[in-house]
Design a protein around this motif. Sequence first.
Motif, PDB file in Angstrom:
ATOM      1  N   ARG A 103      -0.396   8.292  -3.224  1.00  0.00           N
ATOM      2  CA  ARG A 103      -0.580   6.846  -3.394  1.00  0.00           C
ATOM      3  C   ARG A 103       0.079   6.157  -2.213  1.00  0.00           C
ATOM      4  O   ARG A 103       1.091   6.647  -1.692  1.00  0.00           O
ATOM      5  N   SER A 110      -2.920  -1.554  -2.030  1.00  0.00           N
ATOM      6  CA  SER A 110      -2.545  -0.331  -2.745  1.00  0.00           C
ATOM      7  C   SER A 110      -3.765   0.581  -2.851  1.00  0.00           C
ATOM      8  O   SER A 110      -4.862   0.123  -3.205  1.00  0.00           O
ATOM      9  N   ARG A 132       1.041   2.138  -0.379  1.00  0.00           N
ATOM     10  CA  ARG A 132       1.073   0.679  -0.381  1.00  0.00           C
ATOM     11  C   ARG A 132       1.338   0.224   1.048  1.00  0.00           C
ATOM     12  O   ARG A 132       2.306   0.652   1.682  1.00  0.00           O
TER      13      ARG A 132
END
Length: 451
Positions: free
Chosen positions: A310, A317, A312
């Motif tokens: 993941r 995001s 950001r």
Amino acid sequence: MRPGKSGPALVVHGHRVWRARLALLALAASVAVPLAAAGLRSVLWVLVGVAGLALAAVGVWWVLAHTGVLRVLGAVLSVVAPVVVLTLYAVSGMLGPALVAVALWALAVTAARTALDPGPRDPAGRSGRSGRSGRAVVEAPRHAWVLMNPRSGGGKVDRFHLADRARAAGCHVVLLDGGQDVTALARRAVTEGADLLAVAGGDGTQALVAEVAAGHDLPFLVIPAGTRNHFALDLGLDRDDPAAALDGLTDGVELRVDLGYAADRVFVNNASFGTYGFVVTDPAYRGAKSRTTLRTLPGLLTGEGAPTLRARADGVSVDGLRALLVSNNPYGRVVDAARPGRRERLDSGLLGVVCVRVGNTAQAARLVRGARSGGLVRVNAGEVVVEGDTAILPVGIDGEHVELPSPVVCRSAPGALRVRVPRRRPGARTPAGATADWPRVARLARGRTDQ
């Protein structure tokens, strides 16, 4: 064109207007040619071409993500699909018009990008028609320290007599023989009075010494003696003549360029997370890169333990990632034939973030839709936070394997490094231009500009 502007500025702006008009004309022609050849049926031929690309993408995915029979079928499909499409085009008489249309489209994109470009820049991004930007070097360093790795680049240090040439230029040369702490050596050089640090070796070694140079505000000299030398390439240095970099000691310019950080680790090129980060952990990778990559990728892409990331980046995001590349300044787009995999500048103060979210055959096929597919996401940001499913993330930093605790904060350090380069550099070319923003191109073609 603009009141109050000088003559040369009018000429430059006029050239940009005509490039914008050429771009629009070529774009219209790229559509008109297949329409003239096949009428509305040209839409069908476009769909055939897209289908061929999608099947080729599926074939490549099977090669990377599977083993055995499916990998063999993938290799066959990735070759046969485009061949069949080209054969159909040739039999129907559409091959010529298709090639002309593609050439016109490439001309349109190139003309549009150069029309939007404000002018040539050096690798540090400064505009200027002379190509000699940066602060001129007025005197040679008195205590230059050069670290050389004789094993880098298949022995370039010995082949080009770099140690002898550096000593003849008044440098103190340190040869690595394996096992030394490069950072500790560079710090010791500083305490002993070095007023310039240089490296003849790979990008990973360059990054370690560059961090020390930046921390003490010392100039840094790159000698491209590694295998790939991506940092040297984007600085415009001649990778086929690494000794020419020594000219920067006395006949050069000094540029301010950025450094990237992944947690507390410096990188001059990039930090790779996900699949590549895991691949470089394999001890066999150094000796057999392609074979090791093909052997390990299936488990990393489709296996039960396939890594998921993941990220950001400045408010954006993205999750479900298989791989993520964070670069010290953005790379050119893959479809940029002029400078693929190159960085137009090294002082933007931004990281380039490329996210890959392809986990199955359908997602691989959708890659032909480009950015709309969601499989490939590009973001430019000053900071990016990368997280994984494990407490420790393997990362490939300038090709070197490290392990960092998750989450990893990557950031840019704008203008942190003073790089000394020769004044004459064969690779310091005019950039390929800006992104083809067609509304801006249309305004520029009408003589209007928002710059």
